[in-house]
Enzyme design. Structure first.
Site, PDB file in Angstrom:
ATOM      1  N   GLN A   1      31.846  29.949  45.149  1.00 30.81           N
ATOM      2  CA  GLN A   1      33.207  29.709  45.626  1.00 30.81           C
ATOM      3  C   GLN A   1      33.374  28.259  46.068  1.00 30.81           C
ATOM      4  OE1 GLN A   1      35.658  31.961  45.396  1.00 30.81           O
ATOM      5  NE2 GLN A   1      37.197  30.719  46.413  1.00 30.81           N
TER       6      GLN A   1
ATOM      7  N   ASP B   1      33.452  31.884  36.087  1.00 32.49           N
ATOM      8  CA  ASP B   1      34.540  31.023  36.553  1.00 32.49           C
ATOM      9  C   ASP B   1      34.915  29.996  35.483  1.00 32.49           C
ATOM     10  OD1 ASP B   1      35.984  31.307  38.841  1.00 32.49           O
ATOM     11  OD2 ASP B   1      34.440  30.486  40.148  1.00 32.49           O
TER      12      ASP B   1
ATOM     13  N   LYS C   1      37.950  39.392  45.796  1.00 30.28           N
ATOM     14  CA  LYS C   1      37.212  39.485  44.528  1.00 30.28           C
ATOM     15  C   LYS C   1      36.225  40.656  44.581  1.00 30.28           C
ATOM     16  CE  LYS C   1      37.744  34.558  43.574  1.00 30.28           C
ATOM     17  NZ  LYS C   1      37.139  33.211  43.509  1.00 30.28           N
TER      18      LYS C   1
HETATM   19  N1  GUN Z   1      38.397  28.083  45.021  1.00 24.62           N
HETATM   20  C1  GUN Z   1      39.708  28.308  44.795  1.00 24.62           C
HETATM   21  N2  GUN Z   1      39.861  28.980  43.630  1.00 24.62           N
HETATM   22  C2  GUN Z   1      38.640  29.173  43.129  1.00 24.62           C
HETATM   23  C3  GUN Z   1      38.140  29.821  41.952  1.00 24.62           C
HETATM   24  O1  GUN Z   1      38.890  30.345  41.117  1.00 24.62           O
HETATM   25  N3  GUN Z   1      36.796  29.810  41.793  1.00 24.62           N
HETATM   26  C4  GUN Z   1      35.972  29.235  42.686  1.00 24.62           C
HETATM   27  N4  GUN Z   1      34.661  29.279  42.439  1.00 24.62           N
HETATM   28  N5  GUN Z   1      36.387  28.640  43.777  1.00 24.62           N
HETATM   29  C5  GUN Z   1      37.715  28.612  43.997  1.00 24.62           C
END
Ligand code: GUN
Length: 301
Positions: A95, A118, A51
């Site tokens: 995350q 998100d 990311k």
């Molecule tokens: N863990 C796995 N996929 C994601 C996501 O898209 N966002 C977040 N915050 N955690 C994750």
């Protein structure tokens, strides 16, 4: 036909890079994303690194905030409040998964929905359900974009979603059943929605029979090779959201990624299919960038 998420994501990244360049040329502040990671989950470390790299590639500033597993819920809440109040941060994510002693819902609910890139706050989920302007979580947004860019029509189609998670199953079902005039800001023009959606999960009876009636199947169950060829109608569209690590001593990393679809046997029957890796995964990351720019554009005014 393969739904080439890698290629589409790279086209979208070029479009976004252009947008960020224009912003800079106008002398405006650089958009900024912050990513909070707690602990050392190897998959999370990889996602977060990807990311941050993706942000830097298109000129968005990215800050990684790493906290130890031992951090308390209160301390993490304080970090969330700081980010909510930091005017230089347009959007941020925490995350997941979080350590067991921290309640995910408490943390997510504390995020300012305008910075929730998100799309996981109750506010954004509710706004999406009601068709109000919102930030949609990255994977559903990416799936919708992938379908749109391949001109796959969903109107009147039977979409079967396998998996009822807050992060994928529920929101993608909601998006594809919406009236298209409720389409969300920043998305491709193709009208997606108006589908008849069935959500299946681990307690669904006769999953195979339901899947055989599907025009479009979206599998987000986290179960390798769950969708087999006998469950798929000839000419169906298959979207594989699974990212499962399988031990593979022959691979340099010691594992390889497989999806939730028995790709080898399903692909010959499918009109369109997304591979793993290179399908939904790259679209998810690009959606996070789109959400960050959406938050920036609304924040800067
Ligand atoms: N863990 C796995 N996929 C994601 C996501 O898209 N966002 C977040 N915050 N955690 C994750």
């Amino acid at each position: 036909m393969i739904l080439d998420g890698k290629q589409i994501a790279s086209e979208i990244r070029a479009e976004l890079r252009e947008q960020v360049c224009e912003t800079k040329a106008r002398g405006l502040r650089i958009p900024k994303l912050a990513v909070v990671i707690v602990g050392h989950n190897p998959a999370s470390e990889t996602y977060v690194a990807n990311k941050i790299k993706a942000c830097e590639e298109i000129g968005i500033e990215a800050e990684r905030i790493a906290l130890e597993d031992s951090v308390s819920e209160q301390q993490l809440l304080e970090v969330v409040h700081q980010l909510n109040n930091d005017p230089s941060v347009d959007g941020f994510i925490v995350q997941l998964p979080l350590p067991e002693h921290i309640a995910e819902t408490t943390i997510l609910s504390a995020i300012d929905y305008r910075k929730d890139v998100d799309g996981l706050t109750p506010e954004n989920v509710g706004r999406t359900v009601q068709g109000l302007p919102s930030l949609v979580s990255a994977t559903p947004r990416g799936i919708r974009e992938l379908l749109a860019r391949y001109n796959i029509v969903t109107e009147g189609k039977h979409v079967v979603v396998i998996g009822r998670s807050n992060i994928v199953g529920k929101p993608i079902a909601m998006l594809l059943m919406q009236r298209p005039y409720l389409s969300l800001p920043g998305m491709s023009a193709a009208s997606l929605g108006d589908a008849t959606v069935t959500i299946c999960h681990s307690k669904t009876r006769d999953l195979a029979a339901i899947c055989r009636t599907a025009d479009i199947i979206i599998v987000a169950a986290g179960s390798p090779k769950l969708l087999t060829a006998d469950m798929v109608k000839e000419g169906a569209v298959v979207i594989d959201v699974g990212i499962n690590r399988m031990d593979d001593p022959a691979s340099p990393r010691g594992y390889r990624l497989v999806g939730d679809v028995d790709y080898e046997h399903v692909a010959p029957k499918a009109a369109y299919i997304s591979p793993v890796p290179g399908g939904v995964g790259p679209m998810t990351i690009v959606s996070l960038l789109q959400n960050t720019l959406q938050a920036y554009n609304e924040h800067i005014r």
